[in-house]
Design a protein around this motif. Structure first.
Motif, PDB file in Angstrom:
ATOM      1  N   PRO A 153       5.525   5.871  11.310  1.00  0.00           N
ATOM      2  CA  PRO A 153       4.486   5.239  12.138  1.00  0.00           C
ATOM      3  C   PRO A 153       3.923   6.201  13.183  1.00  0.00           C
ATOM      4  N   VAL A 154       2.620   6.151  13.372  1.00  0.00           N
ATOM      5  CA  VAL A 154       2.003   7.016  14.387  1.00  0.00           C
ATOM      6  C   VAL A 154       1.100   6.182  15.282  1.00  0.00           C
ATOM      7  N   MET A 155       1.009   6.579  16.518  1.00  0.00           N
ATOM      8  CA  MET A 155       0.167   5.861  17.481  1.00  0.00           C
ATOM      9  C   MET A 155      -1.295   6.183  17.222  1.00  0.00           C
ATOM     10  N   LYS A 156      -1.808   5.549  16.207  1.00  0.00           N
ATOM     11  CA  LYS A 156      -3.202   5.753  15.860  1.00  0.00           C
ATOM     12  C   LYS A 156      -3.688   4.476  15.200  1.00  0.00           C
ATOM     13  N   VAL A 157      -4.922   4.060  15.500  1.00  0.00           N
ATOM     14  CA  VAL A 157      -5.404   2.821  14.887  1.00  0.00           C
ATOM     15  C   VAL A 157      -5.629   3.043  13.394  1.00  0.00           C
ATOM     16  N   LEU A 158      -5.630   1.960  12.649  1.00  0.00           N
ATOM     17  CA  LEU A 158      -5.822   2.059  11.195  1.00  0.00           C
ATOM     18  C   LEU A 158      -7.140   2.759  10.901  1.00  0.00           C
ATOM     19  N   PRO A 159      -7.142   3.649   9.930  1.00  0.00           N
ATOM     20  CA  PRO A 159      -8.377   4.399   9.655  1.00  0.00           C
ATOM     21  C   PRO A 159      -9.434   3.529   8.984  1.00  0.00           C
ATOM     22  N   ILE A 160     -10.657   4.044   8.958  1.00  0.00           N
ATOM     23  CA  ILE A 160     -11.753   3.249   8.416  1.00  0.00           C
ATOM     24  C   ILE A 160     -11.696   3.208   6.888  1.00  0.00           C
ATOM     25  N   HIS A 161     -11.547   4.356   6.264  1.00  0.00           N
ATOM     26  CA  HIS A 161     -11.631   4.347   4.793  1.00  0.00           C
ATOM     27  C   HIS A 161     -10.351   4.879   4.153  1.00  0.00           C
ATOM     28  N   ALA A 162     -10.409   6.179   3.827  1.00  0.00           N
ATOM     29  CA  ALA A 162      -9.335   6.770   3.043  1.00  0.00           C
ATOM     30  C   ALA A 162      -7.993   6.639   3.748  1.00  0.00           C
ATOM     31  N   ASN A 163      -6.960   6.548   2.935  1.00  0.00           N
ATOM     32  CA  ASN A 163      -5.604   6.564   3.457  1.00  0.00           C
ATOM     33  C   ASN A 163      -5.247   5.375   4.339  1.00  0.00           C
ATOM     34  N   HIS A 164      -5.968   4.293   4.201  1.00  0.00           N
ATOM     35  CA  HIS A 164      -5.604   3.078   4.924  1.00  0.00           C
ATOM     36  C   HIS A 164      -4.246   2.639   4.352  1.00  0.00           C
ATOM     37  N   PRO A 165      -3.232   2.441   5.210  1.00  0.00           N
ATOM     38  CA  PRO A 165      -1.900   2.116   4.689  1.00  0.00           C
ATOM     39  C   PRO A 165      -1.895   0.904   3.749  1.00  0.00           C
ATOM     40  N   LEU A 166      -2.711  -0.114   4.079  1.00  0.00           N
ATOM     41  CA  LEU A 166      -2.736  -1.292   3.220  1.00  0.00           C
ATOM     42  C   LEU A 166      -3.328  -0.943   1.854  1.00  0.00           C
ATOM     43  N   SER A 167      -4.414  -0.167   1.860  1.00  0.00           N
ATOM     44  CA  SER A 167      -5.035   0.211   0.587  1.00  0.00           C
ATOM     45  C   SER A 167      -4.083   1.049  -0.243  1.00  0.00           C
ATOM     46  N   VAL A 168      -3.447   2.039   0.391  1.00  0.00           N
ATOM     47  CA  VAL A 168      -2.514   2.894  -0.355  1.00  0.00           C
ATOM     48  C   VAL A 168      -1.354   2.050  -0.880  1.00  0.00           C
ATOM     49  N   GLY A 169      -0.815   1.175  -0.021  1.00  0.00           N
ATOM     50  CA  GLY A 169       0.332   0.348  -0.417  1.00  0.00           C
ATOM     51  C   GLY A 169      -0.001  -0.565  -1.589  1.00  0.00           C
ATOM     52  N   ILE A 170      -1.139  -1.263  -1.495  1.00  0.00           N
ATOM     53  CA  ILE A 170      -1.486  -2.215  -2.563  1.00  0.00           C
ATOM     54  C   ILE A 170      -1.848  -1.471  -3.849  1.00  0.00           C
ATOM     55  N   ARG A 171      -2.560  -0.352  -3.707  1.00  0.00           N
ATOM     56  CA  ARG A 171      -2.909   0.406  -4.927  1.00  0.00           C
ATOM     57  C   ARG A 171      -1.657   0.934  -5.616  1.00  0.00           C
ATOM     58  N   THR A 172      -0.678   1.348  -4.822  1.00  0.00           N
ATOM     59  CA  THR A 172       0.572   1.830  -5.416  1.00  0.00           C
ATOM     60  C   THR A 172       1.275   0.684  -6.138  1.00  0.00           C
ATOM     61  N   GLU A 190      -2.504 -13.273  -7.065  1.00  0.00           N
ATOM     62  CA  GLU A 190      -1.184 -13.907  -7.188  1.00  0.00           C
ATOM     63  C   GLU A 190      -0.096 -12.886  -7.521  1.00  0.00           C
ATOM     64  N   GLN A 191      -0.426 -11.948  -8.416  1.00  0.00           N
ATOM     65  CA  GLN A 191       0.576 -10.922  -8.770  1.00  0.00           C
ATOM     66  C   GLN A 191       0.899 -10.042  -7.563  1.00  0.00           C
ATOM     67  N   ILE A 192      -0.155  -9.717  -6.792  1.00  0.00           N
ATOM     68  CA  ILE A 192       0.086  -8.886  -5.598  1.00  0.00           C
ATOM     69  C   ILE A 192       0.976  -9.650  -4.619  1.00  0.00           C
ATOM     70  N   GLU A 193       0.632 -10.916  -4.379  1.00  0.00           N
ATOM     71  CA  GLU A 193       1.373 -11.678  -3.371  1.00  0.00           C
ATOM     72  C   GLU A 193       2.828 -11.928  -3.785  1.00  0.00           C
ATOM     73  N   GLN A 194       3.029 -12.071  -5.092  1.00  0.00           N
ATOM     74  CA  GLN A 194       4.418 -12.269  -5.558  1.00  0.00           C
ATOM     75  C   GLN A 194       5.269 -11.018  -5.333  1.00  0.00           C
ATOM     76  N   ASN A 195       4.607  -9.879  -5.182  1.00  0.00           N
ATOM     77  CA  ASN A 195       5.362  -8.625  -5.059  1.00  0.00           C
ATOM     78  C   ASN A 195       5.183  -7.937  -3.705  1.00  0.00           C
ATOM     79  N   LEU A 196       4.594  -8.670  -2.765  1.00  0.00           N
ATOM     80  CA  LEU A 196       4.381  -8.084  -1.438  1.00  0.00           C
ATOM     81  C   LEU A 196       5.689  -7.615  -0.803  1.00  0.00           C
ATOM     82  N   HIS A 197       6.796  -8.314  -1.138  1.00  0.00           N
ATOM     83  CA  HIS A 197       8.085  -7.988  -0.527  1.00  0.00           C
ATOM     84  C   HIS A 197       8.556  -6.573  -0.889  1.00  0.00           C
ATOM     85  N   LEU A 198       7.933  -5.987  -1.926  1.00  0.00           N
ATOM     86  CA  LEU A 198       8.341  -4.628  -2.308  1.00  0.00           C
ATOM     87  C   LEU A 198       7.784  -3.592  -1.327  1.00  0.00           C
ATOM     88  N   LEU A 199       6.732  -3.985  -0.614  1.00  0.00           N
ATOM     89  CA  LEU A 199       6.117  -3.068   0.360  1.00  0.00           C
ATOM     90  C   LEU A 199       6.909  -3.103   1.666  1.00  0.00           C
TER      91      LEU A 199
END
Ligand code: SF4
Length: 481
Positions: free
Chosen positions: A271-290, A164-173
């Motif tokens: 943005p780069v023309m590359k599919v989302l990576p499998i593990h490290a540096n996944h934009p969603l993971s980095v964004g949510i962890r930040t 819930e806390q993440i979703e309330q603040n998704l707009h910051l991403l």
């Protein structure tokens, strides 16, 4: 336009296949290649020094390619076989005839360097090679017992408080990263499926919308109904990609450079023309962890929340189950072929749900012999609507008050004249312990009275009931201790 250096790999010509080469471009022979396999498409045989072994490894790799095995599996097996080939060199092994059980046992005990989890690549080579007549190895050479035990843990879904806390603040991403969360979470897609989600995944049928995507793991197309709101999120993302690269990029999402771990707004995002990576540096993971770090989002235990993109799926499926959807619905949503997969891996039953479903009868149940029983062993109606199984016969029962539950399915009649304390269907509960003790005392008093009056039938009846109640009370008291 930003095109990453990875893109060059895709556009580079696929190297033609030559059996004699020390390096194969697996894309030439594997029909199951996709953009996420970029970077692992080259199979290197140069450091397998035993020629006789290398020949068979090459045959094996070609076989795996032809049968559509994923490139990551092939690379993992290849790594196992390279390691084994070094061992063969050290042991001066010169042919398959010298590979036997004793050699394998020595290999397994030679030190921590052998990862037994990767034995399967070796075992598969021996099985396939022998089946195909490339060599002849005893199929007992590697046994199930050689593998260390593996335990399957349920995923730890994101708790409601954290989500819930993440979703309330998704707009910051940045919007495009927030959309990864919204679509990934709603659909319960695997991260690999989100990465390869095509831009034309949205389908409208009259007033209804659905999302359709290909699933590599099961090699099929999966579809789920989606709300108008989620359809709008997909449309926004389609527009975003269209504005970036027109029709040059097939996927709904893309990777990014310059991801910040300290600024949620990701000011330098590229943005780069590359599919989302499998593990490290996944934009969603980095964004949510930040987001978690900056906002200090903590779980119920006061610990800083953790996040991996793969948690979206288990969290969503658990939520669907907790919302009261039938296991069949959750299973269909997940696209599982077996209900057991959903139940085992994705439906962590929360304490709240357990309380709601099982109420007060979940605490401790015993049968009339005082043996512990699980409420799951009873008809579904027993834990869905326990009241319908409840026995509370105080005033109306002439001889002995009855407290507890009847485990008989609701569509079956009782043919035992409510002799519950001696019936195998009877379920006693800890809550009624004081009443059981009172009833036992009353029964003993009645027993003495009946004995002195010579009422043999009543003596038999009270005696048996007292005997069973004694067992029930002992078991419940033991459980409560
Ligand atoms: S006697 Fe057995 S079947 Fe009948 S009501 Fe009691 S527990 Fe149920």
């Amino acid at each position: 336009m930003n095109v990453s250096h990875y893109s060059d790999n895709t556009s580079s010509a696929i190297k033609s296949f030559d059996w004699k080469d020390e390096q194969w471009d697996l894309r030439t022979i594997n029909p199951n290649f996709d953009d996420r396999d970029r970077g692992i498409h080259l199979a290197n045989f140069a450091n397998i020094h035993l020629v006789w072994f290398k020949v068979e490894v090459k045959k094996y790799v070609k076989h795996l390619c032809k049968t559509g095995r994923s490139l990551s599996t092939i690379q993992q097996d290849l790594s196992t076989l390279r390691r084994f080939s070094r061992y063969l060199v050290r042991e001066n092994i010169s042919s398959f005839d010298e590979i036997n059980r004793s050699l394998i046992l020595d290999y397994l005990v030679q030190g921590q360097k052998v990862n037994k989890l990767k034995l399967s690549g070796l075992r598969k080579l021996f099985t396939i090679g022998t089946t195909k007549g490339w060599f002849d190895i005893d199929q007992d050479i590697i046994r199930d017992a050689d593998y260390p035990k593996q335990y399957q843990y349920n995923p730890d879904p994101i708790s409601d408080q954290v989500r819930e806390q993440i979703e309330q603040n998704l707009h910051l991403l940045p919007d495009s990263i927030a959309r990864m969360w919204l679509i990934g979470y709603f659909s319960a897609m695997r991260p690999s499926e989100l990465a390869l989600l095509k831009r034309d995944c949205l389908v409208r049928e009259g007033q209804h919308w659905k999302l359709i995507w290909h699933r590599k793991k099961t090699n099929d197309h999966h579809e789920i109904p989606i709300s108008r709101t989620i359809a709008k999120v997909v449309q926004d993302q389609q527009e975003y990609i269209q504005n970036l690269w027109s029709d040059e990029w097939d996927y709904l999402f893309c990777h990014y450079h310059n991801l910040s771990k300290t600024d949620v707004s990701q000011p330098q995002l590229e943005p780069v023309m590359k599919v989302l990576p499998i593990h490290a540096n996944h934009p969603l993971s980095v964004g949510i962890r930040t987001l978690i770090t900056i906002l200090d989002i903590r779980d119920e235990n006061g610990l800083l929340a953790k996040f991996q993109s793969k948690l979206l799926r288990s969290t969503r499926l658990t939520e669907l189950f907790a919302q009261g959807h039938d296991l069949a619905v959750v299973s269909a949503w997940a696209g599982h072929k077996q209900f057991a997969t959903t139940a085992t891996h994705y439906t962590e039953v929360s304490c709240n749900l357990m309380e709601k479903e099982a109420g007060h009868i979940q605490k401790a149940l015993v049968n009339s012999n005082g043996h512990r029983i699980l409420y799951e062993s009873f008809p579904k109606s027993f834990w869905e609507t326990p009241i319908s199984h409840k026995l509370e016969l105080t005033q109306t029962h002439v001889n002995t008050p009855i407290y507890g539950y009847c485990g008989l399915p609701l569509n079956q009649d009782c043919h035992k004249s409510r002799a519950c304390y001696t019936c195998e269907c009877f379920v006693a509960t800890i809550e009624k312990l004081p009443q059981y003790i009172n009833t036992l005392n009353e029964l003993r008093a009645k027993l003495i009275k009946a004995m002195s009056a010579g009422q043999e039938v009543l003596v038999e009846q009270f005696g048996r009931q007292a005997e069973q109640l004694d067992k029930i009370i002992a078991s419940l008291q033991q459980g409560a201790a």
